[in-house]
Design an enzyme around this catalytic site. Structure first.
Site: not given
Length: 244
Positions: A69, A76
């Site tokens: 994550e 991102e």
């Protein structure tokens, strides 16, 4: 221009790392969800007094999901900086990173089930003879409902990770496809009648195809949903048969 950190002390570098984790926890709801899930898993490990080997495995898979994550968040942020406008390549990059998180989460859930289900089942069901006291139809109903519940939970988690669609509408994967193929797989385990099995899977395919016709899901979302429903349900039926 980014500052040169090559001359920073170990404490300063440690602070940078902690700041990165705090940023992810503050801005990324998926990371907060995984942190909460990790806390619950560690609490369950303490409650059930899992063995040292099992605890090591739990720590490894929990770390795997959190690290995935964090990498997803970093990718991102980097993609958003390089390509602030909508871009097909940027989308693919983000999807692959999100896919890595999903894969690590599925593996973690599978390992968690293998470790914790015996602790949950043995005292509550085996000792009391609960499932053994039921007839075959009642046992089948319990296992099927449990399989559907796990599939639905995984669907919601997957949609939260990919951040597309709503929990019950659209997004990756197709919930209708997953549930339809979960039911089909359950029936395949419960009957040896090839005609019934074939009819059920034909219905599952029709349900999945309807999501394409309505343009609610893409072909990939439907296929992933079907595979998810089949694999999870088959794994649970095999696990229950092994335990009982």
């Amino acid at each position: 221009m980014l500052p040169d950190r090559t001359a920073d002390t170990l404490i300063e570098k440690l602070n940078y790392a902690i700041e990165g984790i705090i940023y992810a926890a503050r801005t990324q709801k998926n990371f907060r969800f995984h942190l909460g899930a990790a806390a619950l898993v560690l609490l369950a490990s303490a409650i059930f007094s899992v063995s040292k080997g099992e605890l090591i495995i739990v720590l490894l898979v929990v770390s795997l999901v959190l690290i995935a994550e964090l990498f997803n968040t970093a990718i991102e942020e980097l993609v958003n900086m390089i390509s602030p406008q909508a871009n097909a390549q940027a989308k693919i990059t983000k999807d692959i990173a999100a896919g890595a998180v999903l894969l690590s989460a599925v593996v973690a859930i599978a390992i968690g089930c293998l470790i914790f289900i015996p602790y949950l089942i043995s005292p509550a069901f085996k000792a009391a003879g609960f499932l053994h006291s039921l007839n075959s139809r009642e046992q089948a109903a319990y296992i099927t409902l449990f399989s559907l519940l796990v599939v639905i939970i995984l669907i919601v988690i997957s949609k939260a990770i990919f951040g597309k669609g709503e929990p019950l509408h659209g997004g990756m994967p197709s919930g209708h496809s997953a549930v339809a193929f979960s039911i089909g797989t359950a029936i395949a385990f419960l009957t040896s009648n090839a005609l019934i099995i074939a009819l059920v899977f034909v219905l599952a395919i029709m349900v999945s195809h309807s999501r394409l016709l309505l343009k609610i899901h893409t072909r990939r979302e439907v296929v992933v949903g079907a595979v998810l429903g089949c694999l999870v349900t088959a794994s649970i039926f095999i696990l229950f048969r092994w335990c009982f």
